[in-house]
Motif scaffolding. Sequence first.
Motif, PDB file in Angstrom:
ATOM      1  N   ALA A 237      36.319  65.519-100.039  1.00 12.00           N
ATOM      2  CA  ALA A 237      35.835  64.543-101.021  1.00 12.00           C
ATOM      3  C   ALA A 237      36.919  64.240-102.058  1.00 12.00           C
ATOM      4  N   LEU A 238      37.602  65.256-102.504  1.00 14.37           N
ATOM      5  CA  LEU A 238      38.666  65.076-103.492  1.00 14.37           C
ATOM      6  C   LEU A 238      39.788  64.199-102.956  1.00 14.37           C
ATOM      7  N   LEU A 239      40.154  64.398-101.703  1.00 12.24           N
ATOM      8  CA  LEU A 239      41.329  63.738-101.137  1.00 12.24           C
ATOM      9  C   LEU A 239      41.003  62.471-100.354  1.00 12.24           C
ATOM     10  N   HIS A 240      39.739  62.058-100.325  1.00 14.65           N
ATOM     11  CA  HIS A 240      39.366  60.958 -99.433  1.00 14.65           C
ATOM     12  C   HIS A 240      40.124  59.667 -99.725  1.00 14.65           C
ATOM     13  N   ASP A 241      40.546  59.461-100.968  1.00 12.80           N
ATOM     14  CA  ASP A 241      41.285  58.244-101.317  1.00 12.80           C
ATOM     15  C   ASP A 241      42.739  58.521-101.700  1.00 12.80           C
ATOM     16  N   ILE A 242      43.264  59.663-101.303  1.00 10.70           N
ATOM     17  CA  ILE A 242      44.651  59.985-101.635  1.00 10.70           C
ATOM     18  C   ILE A 242      45.617  58.968-101.029  1.00 10.70           C
ATOM     19  N   GLY A 243      45.194  58.284 -99.980  1.00 10.94           N
ATOM     20  CA  GLY A 243      46.046  57.300 -99.325  1.00 10.94           C
ATOM     21  C   GLY A 243      46.126  55.963-100.017  1.00 10.94           C
ATOM     22  N   ASP A 244      45.394  55.776-101.104  1.00 10.09           N
ATOM     23  CA  ASP A 244      45.364  54.476-101.776  1.00 10.09           C
ATOM     24  C   ASP A 244      46.752  53.998-102.196  1.00 10.09           C
ATOM     25  N   THR A 245      47.622  54.909-102.603  1.00 11.82           N
ATOM     26  CA  THR A 245      48.931  54.489-103.112  1.00 11.82           C
ATOM     27  C   THR A 245      49.888  54.094-101.986  1.00 11.82           C
ATOM     28  N   LEU A 246      49.839  54.803-100.864  1.00 10.08           N
ATOM     29  CA  LEU A 246      50.794  54.560 -99.777  1.00 10.08           C
ATOM     30  C   LEU A 246      50.219  53.731 -98.640  1.00 10.08           C
ATOM     31  N   GLY A 247      48.900  53.694 -98.516  1.00  8.53           N
ATOM     32  CA  GLY A 247      48.270  52.952 -97.426  1.00  8.53           C
ATOM     33  C   GLY A 247      47.135  52.092 -97.915  1.00  8.53           C
ATOM     34  N   PRO A 248      47.407  51.108 -98.773  1.00  5.57           N
ATOM     35  CA  PRO A 248      46.311  50.316 -99.320  1.00  5.57           C
ATOM     36  C   PRO A 248      45.513  49.564 -98.262  1.00  5.57           C
TER      37      PRO A 248
ATOM     38  N   ASN B 297      45.052  50.815 -95.149  1.00  2.00           N
ATOM     39  CA  ASN B 297      44.424  51.795 -94.251  1.00  2.00           C
ATOM     40  C   ASN B 297      44.365  53.177 -94.921  1.00  2.00           C
ATOM     41  N   HIS B 298      43.881  53.195 -96.150  1.00  2.00           N
ATOM     42  CA  HIS B 298      43.908  54.430 -96.938  1.00  2.00           C
ATOM     43  C   HIS B 298      43.129  55.566 -96.279  1.00  2.00           C
ATOM     44  N   ALA B 299      42.037  55.244 -95.584  1.00  2.47           N
ATOM     45  CA  ALA B 299      41.238  56.296 -94.937  1.00  2.47           C
ATOM     46  C   ALA B 299      42.036  56.988 -93.835  1.00  2.47           C
ATOM     47  N   ASP B 300      42.831  56.214 -93.105  1.00  4.38           N
ATOM     48  CA  ASP B 300      43.664  56.796 -92.047  1.00  4.38           C
ATOM     49  C   ASP B 300      44.703  57.742 -92.627  1.00  4.38           C
ATOM     50  N   VAL B 301      45.286  57.358 -93.767  1.00  2.00           N
ATOM     51  CA  VAL B 301      46.300  58.211 -94.403  1.00  2.00           C
ATOM     52  C   VAL B 301      45.683  59.559 -94.774  1.00  2.00           C
ATOM     53  N   ALA B 302      44.529  59.529 -95.424  1.00  2.45           N
ATOM     54  CA  ALA B 302      43.860  60.775 -95.814  1.00  2.45           C
ATOM     55  C   ALA B 302      43.479  61.594 -94.595  1.00  2.45           C
ATOM     56  N   ALA B 303      42.988  60.922 -93.556  1.00  2.00           N
ATOM     57  CA  ALA B 303      42.541  61.635 -92.353  1.00  2.00           C
ATOM     58  C   ALA B 303      43.696  62.333 -91.651  1.00  2.00           C
ATOM     59  N   VAL B 304      44.832  61.670 -91.569  1.00  2.00           N
ATOM     60  CA  VAL B 304      46.005  62.283 -90.930  1.00  2.00           C
ATOM     61  C   VAL B 304      46.455  63.513 -91.706  1.00  2.00           C
ATOM     62  N   LEU B 305      46.440  63.419 -93.026  1.00  2.00           N
ATOM     63  CA  LEU B 305      46.819  64.557 -93.859  1.00  2.00           C
ATOM     64  C   LEU B 305      45.889  65.748 -93.631  1.00  2.00           C
ATOM     65  N   LEU B 306      44.595  65.478 -93.543  1.00  2.00           N
ATOM     66  CA  LEU B 306      43.591  66.548 -93.465  1.00  2.00           C
ATOM     67  C   LEU B 306      43.396  67.114 -92.054  1.00  2.00           C
ATOM     68  N   GLU B 307      43.693  66.335 -91.030  1.00  2.00           N
ATOM     69  CA  GLU B 307      43.312  66.694 -89.658  1.00  2.00           C
ATOM     70  C   GLU B 307      43.663  68.113 -89.216  1.00  2.00           C
ATOM     71  N   PRO B 308      44.879  68.607 -89.469  1.00  2.00           N
ATOM     72  CA  PRO B 308      45.189  69.961 -88.982  1.00  2.00           C
ATOM     73  C   PRO B 308      44.469  71.079 -89.729  1.00  2.00           C
TER      74      PRO B 308
END
Length: 198
Positions: free
Chosen positions: A80-91, A93-104
């Motif tokens: 929940a905290l990181l769900h929009d962490i991709g907003d700055t680098l992936g405006p 596709n921000h959800a994909d950015v967060a998902a890739v970070l979290l996946e492992p």
Amino acid sequence: MTQKQRATFRSMTEGTQEDYAAIATSMMGHITDLPDRIMDHMRLLSGDYGGFNIDRLEHCLQSATRAYRDGKDEEYVVCALLHDIGDTLGPANHADVAAVLLEPFVSEKNHWIIKHHGIFQGYYFFHHLGMDRNMRDQYKDHPYYQACAEFCHRYDQNCFDENYESEPLEFFEPMIRNVFASVKKSLYAEATEQQAAS
């Protein structure tokens, strides 16, 4: 890291077992330091409003705080905290950015929720932009459909309240460290273990 601890090849075809062991060792340190980089990146969301009435950091803090206060487990709270962490680098596709970070580091279910939350969140506003608010229904038969809809309803669409008292980012730091310490075994980890055993 000294030159002796670093690879010496100029092209990967010249690499030796020692070279790749040095790289694997370095990568494990890089993974260990990931929570520090995540904290730094979350701070970049501070002051970035994107047209909303609160900044992106506060939105993420509200999401995580609500999940925490509802008794969700540590991994879910961190998602929940990181769900929009991709907003700055992936405006776009921000959800994909967060998902890739979290996946492992997280369960398949939590990864799916974060990866698809952008489309599911659209239920609350796509129609105002001339888009189909029910775009999420392409996943209606997916086993995690309801979980993602719940995430957006309880921990995303309602997290723009300037009067809500969120926990500060530092409150979540131990949770971030715990979740990102549980990386799935990677090729780098296996190589490091094999090198240590030899």
